[in-house]
Design a protein around this motif. Structure first.
Motif, PDB file in Angstrom:
ATOM      1  N   ARG A  66      -2.476  -5.145   1.042  1.00  0.00           N
ATOM      2  CA  ARG A  66      -2.123  -3.581   1.356  1.00  0.00           C
ATOM      3  C   ARG A  66      -3.160  -3.046   0.478  1.00  0.00           C
ATOM      4  NH1 ARG A  66       3.153   0.039   0.956  1.00  0.00           N
ATOM      5  NH2 ARG A  66       2.084   1.942   1.175  1.00  0.00           N
ATOM      6  N   ASN A  67      -3.704  -3.475  -0.713  1.00  0.00           N
ATOM      7  CA  ASN A  67      -4.714  -2.672  -1.421  1.00  0.00           C
ATOM      8  C   ASN A  67      -5.855  -2.823  -0.755  1.00  0.00           C
ATOM      9  OD1 ASN A  67      -2.509  -2.200  -3.252  1.00  0.00           O
ATOM     10  ND2 ASN A  67      -3.595  -3.344  -4.944  1.00  0.00           N
ATOM     11  N   MET A  68      -6.228  -3.669  -0.048  1.00  0.00           N
ATOM     12  CA  MET A  68      -7.479  -3.600   0.805  1.00  0.00           C
ATOM     13  C   MET A  68      -7.484  -2.731   1.848  1.00  0.00           C
ATOM     14  SD  MET A  68      -9.591  -6.946   2.226  1.00  0.00           S
ATOM     15  CE  MET A  68     -11.427  -6.546   3.038  1.00  0.00           C
ATOM     16  N   PHE A  69      -6.318  -2.813   2.555  1.00  0.00           N
ATOM     17  CA  PHE A  69      -6.195  -1.783   3.627  1.00  0.00           C
ATOM     18  C   PHE A  69      -6.248  -0.419   3.239  1.00  0.00           C
ATOM     19  CE2 PHE A  69      -3.357   0.669   6.302  1.00  0.00           C
ATOM     20  CZ  PHE A  69      -4.123   0.591   7.594  1.00  0.00           C
ATOM     21  N   GLY A  70      -5.877  -0.052   1.972  1.00  0.00           N
ATOM     22  CA  GLY A  70      -5.799   1.512   1.882  1.00  0.00           C
ATOM     23  C   GLY A  70      -5.342   1.689   0.468  1.00  0.00           C
ATOM     24  N   PRO A  71      -5.349   3.146   0.034  1.00  0.00           N
ATOM     25  CA  PRO A  71      -4.982   3.476  -1.301  1.00  0.00           C
ATOM     26  C   PRO A  71      -3.436   3.952  -1.379  1.00  0.00           C
ATOM     27  CG  PRO A  71      -6.209   5.199  -0.241  1.00  0.00           C
ATOM     28  CD  PRO A  71      -6.000   4.153   0.636  1.00  0.00           C
ATOM     29  N   ILE A  72      -2.895   3.930  -0.312  1.00  0.00           N
ATOM     30  CA  ILE A  72      -1.472   4.155  -0.177  1.00  0.00           C
ATOM     31  C   ILE A  72      -0.622   3.301  -0.985  1.00  0.00           C
ATOM     32  CG2 ILE A  72       0.558   5.269   1.064  1.00  0.00           C
ATOM     33  CD1 ILE A  72      -2.174   6.880   1.361  1.00  0.00           C
ATOM     34  N   ARG A  73       0.393   3.858  -2.009  1.00  0.00           N
ATOM     35  CA  ARG A  73       1.315   2.990  -2.540  1.00  0.00           C
ATOM     36  C   ARG A  73       2.740   3.116  -2.420  1.00  0.00           C
ATOM     37  NH1 ARG A  73      -2.921   0.995  -2.645  1.00  0.00           N
ATOM     38  NH2 ARG A  73      -4.278   0.431  -4.371  1.00  0.00           N
ATOM     39  N   GLY A  74       3.763   2.328  -2.402  1.00  0.00           N
ATOM     40  CA  GLY A  74       5.037   2.707  -2.081  1.00  0.00           C
ATOM     41  C   GLY A  74       5.375   2.803  -0.598  1.00  0.00           C
ATOM     42  N   GLU A  75       6.333   3.557  -0.245  1.00  0.00           N
ATOM     43  CA  GLU A  75       6.697   3.869   1.048  1.00  0.00           C
ATOM     44  C   GLU A  75       5.620   4.678   1.854  1.00  0.00           C
ATOM     45  OE1 GLU A  75       9.207   2.978   2.751  1.00  0.00           O
ATOM     46  OE2 GLU A  75      10.751   2.740   1.326  1.00  0.00           O
ATOM     47  N   TRP A  76       5.460   4.244   3.045  1.00  0.00           N
ATOM     48  CA  TRP A  76       4.155   4.937   3.817  1.00  0.00           C
ATOM     49  C   TRP A  76       4.526   6.443   4.149  1.00  0.00           C
ATOM     50  CZ3 TRP A  76      -0.073   2.051   4.557  1.00  0.00           C
ATOM     51  CH2 TRP A  76       0.167   0.590   4.595  1.00  0.00           C
ATOM     52  N   GLY A  77       5.796   6.759   4.084  1.00  0.00           N
ATOM     53  CA  GLY A  77       5.985   8.114   4.552  1.00  0.00           C
ATOM     54  C   GLY A  77       5.327   8.580   5.676  1.00  0.00           C
ATOM     55  N   ASP A  78       4.765   9.916   5.727  1.00  0.00           N
ATOM     56  CA  ASP A  78       4.088  10.404   6.891  1.00  0.00           C
ATOM     57  C   ASP A  78       2.658  10.181   6.841  1.00  0.00           C
ATOM     58  OD1 ASP A  78       3.467  12.158   4.922  1.00  0.00           O
ATOM     59  OD2 ASP A  78       4.338  13.853   6.072  1.00  0.00           O
ATOM     60  N   SER A  79       2.151   9.261   6.174  1.00  0.00           N
ATOM     61  CA  SER A  79       0.714   8.855   6.069  1.00  0.00           C
ATOM     62  C   SER A  79       0.117   8.608   7.441  1.00  0.00           C
ATOM     63  CB  SER A  79       0.725   8.025   4.779  1.00  0.00           C
ATOM     64  OG  SER A  79      -0.750   7.605   5.103  1.00  0.00           O
ATOM     65  N   ASP A  80      -1.096   9.057   7.505  1.00  0.00           N
ATOM     66  CA  ASP A  80      -1.689   8.798   8.889  1.00  0.00           C
ATOM     67  C   ASP A  80      -2.903   7.850   8.654  1.00  0.00           C
ATOM     68  OD1 ASP A  80      -3.387  10.361   7.665  1.00  0.00           O
ATOM     69  OD2 ASP A  80      -3.695  12.091   9.381  1.00  0.00           O
ATOM     70  N   TRP A  81      -2.781   7.175   7.358  1.00  0.00           N
ATOM     71  CA  TRP A  81      -4.123   6.118   7.027  1.00  0.00           C
ATOM     72  C   TRP A  81      -4.266   5.139   7.923  1.00  0.00           C
ATOM     73  CZ3 TRP A  81      -7.749   6.627   3.442  1.00  0.00           C
ATOM     74  CH2 TRP A  81      -8.569   5.527   3.161  1.00  0.00           C
ATOM     75  N   ARG A  82      -5.462   4.731   8.398  1.00  0.00           N
ATOM     76  CA  ARG A  82      -5.601   3.864   9.362  1.00  0.00           C
ATOM     77  C   ARG A  82      -6.837   3.112   8.808  1.00  0.00           C
ATOM     78  NH1 ARG A  82      -3.989   5.404  14.473  1.00  0.00           N
ATOM     79  NH2 ARG A  82      -5.815   4.296  15.613  1.00  0.00           N
ATOM     80  N   GLY A  83      -6.922   2.888   7.700  1.00  0.00           N
ATOM     81  CA  GLY A  83      -7.965   1.965   7.012  1.00  0.00           C
ATOM     82  C   GLY A  83      -9.345   2.509   6.614  1.00  0.00           C
ATOM     83  N   TRP A  84     -10.097   2.060   5.867  1.00  0.00           N
ATOM     84  CA  TRP A  84     -11.418   2.318   5.308  1.00  0.00           C
ATOM     85  C   TRP A  84     -12.562   2.368   6.525  1.00  0.00           C
ATOM     86  CZ3 TRP A  84     -10.681   4.250   0.777  1.00  0.00           C
ATOM     87  CH2 TRP A  84      -9.690   3.787  -0.342  1.00  0.00           C
ATOM     88  N   TRP A  85     -12.185   1.848   7.595  1.00  0.00           N
ATOM     89  CA  TRP A  85     -13.586   1.493   8.336  1.00  0.00           C
ATOM     90  C   TRP A  85     -13.726   2.548   9.427  1.00  0.00           C
ATOM     91  CZ3 TRP A  85      -9.416  -1.837   6.936  1.00  0.00           C
ATOM     92  CH2 TRP A  85      -9.790  -2.549   5.803  1.00  0.00           C
ATOM     93  N   GLY A  86     -13.084   3.555   9.547  1.00  0.00           N
ATOM     94  CA  GLY A  86     -13.409   4.486  10.716  1.00  0.00           C
ATOM     95  C   GLY A  86     -12.622   3.883  11.826  1.00  0.00           C
ATOM     96  N   ASP A  87     -12.879   4.411  13.109  1.00  0.00           N
ATOM     97  CA  ASP A  87     -12.266   4.080  14.351  1.00  0.00           C
ATOM     98  C   ASP A  87     -12.385   2.679  14.952  1.00  0.00           C
ATOM     99  OD1 ASP A  87     -11.048   6.598  14.366  1.00  0.00           O
ATOM    100  OD2 ASP A  87     -12.467   7.474  15.376  1.00  0.00           O
ATOM    101  N   THR A  88     -13.550   2.275  14.438  1.00  0.00           N
ATOM    102  CA  THR A  88     -14.009   0.852  14.845  1.00  0.00           C
ATOM    103  C   THR A  88     -14.272   0.025  13.720  1.00  0.00           C
ATOM    104  OG1 THR A  88     -15.117   1.894  16.820  1.00  0.00           O
ATOM    105  CG2 THR A  88     -15.361  -0.426  16.531  1.00  0.00           C
ATOM    106  N   PRO A  89     -13.075  -0.635  13.031  1.00  0.00           N
ATOM    107  CA  PRO A  89     -13.153  -1.730  12.026  1.00  0.00           C
ATOM    108  C   PRO A  89     -13.977  -2.741  12.628  1.00  0.00           C
ATOM    109  CG  PRO A  89     -10.977  -0.889  12.415  1.00  0.00           C
ATOM    110  CD  PRO A  89     -11.757  -0.549  13.556  1.00  0.00           C
TER     111      PRO A  89
END
Length: 204
Positions: A66-89
């Motif tokens: 999960r740490n590689m996927f993104g900086p969000i920790r704990g519950e995801w909540g309403d986060s719209d995080w989709r990774g570091w790599w833009g729309d086309t990983p």
């Protein structure tokens, strides 16, 4: 079982990320320098292109923490995080993200879909194996995910891209292992400006 490769950029003192990882410093303080071989001018060196091709091309599935996927920790909540790599990983295959918190799959452009696995590395590997259809599986990192995969006996080979950088602290790849475990055999050495590419086979 498909070939399973773990590939990580690492400092000369054994760290794969620097201290203080966050959204502003996703690789930790100083960690970006470990990736100059494929993100800087040296990315066009033929050896570096070969290593990137070995790492990415033809993989049937990828596993990451999960740490590689993104900086969000704990519950995801309403986060719209989709990774570091833009729309086309760059993965272009199913990616299984280890996490303690449930999340619906995220489908991206280019063939990458992030699936979130809450019941451990063995479950993530079983799902990756089923999705890979006999093709290779990549363990992408970070350090905790990599250590779990190694400890579970899931890794066939380990590629290390060693940069002449001293980080001094951060996330070490091999913390917590006993002496001589895993047993490794050096099977390939390549070099390019500022980086040595080592491949180890895990001896079972």
């Amino acid at each position: 079982m498909p070939r399973t490769n773990l590939s990580m950029s690492i400092s000369a003192d054994g760290y794969v990320a620097g201290p203080g990882q966050c959204q502003e410093e996703p690789l930790g303080v100083g960690g970006r320098a470990l990736h100059d071989w494929h993100l800087g001018p040296a990315q066009d060196h033929p050896v570096n292109r070969q290593v990137v091709s070995d790492m990415m091309d033809g993989m049937g599935a990828t596993i990451m923490g999960r740490n590689m996927f993104g900086p969000i920790r704990g519950e995801w909540g309403d986060s719209d995080w989709r990774g570091w790599w833009g729309d086309t990983p760059p993965y272009q295959c199913p990616v299984f993200v280890l996490t303690h918190y449930q999340h619906q799959p995220i489908e991206m452009k280019g063939g990458t879909t992030f699936h979130f696995v809450t019941d451990g590395i063995e479950s993530a590997y079983a799902q990756a194996e089923a999705a890979a259809g006999g093709r290779g599986i990549s363990i992408a990192g970070g350090a905790s995910c990599a250590r779990q995969a190694i400890a579970a006996g899931l890794v066939d080979e380990i590629d290390l891209q060693i940069s002449p950088v001293i980080l001094g602290s951060g996330e070490r790849l091999f913390d917590g292992f006993e002496a001589g475990k895993p047993a490794l055999a050096l099977v390939r050495v390549l070099d390019a400006p500022g980086v040595a590419h080592l491949r180890y086979r895990v001896v079972r």
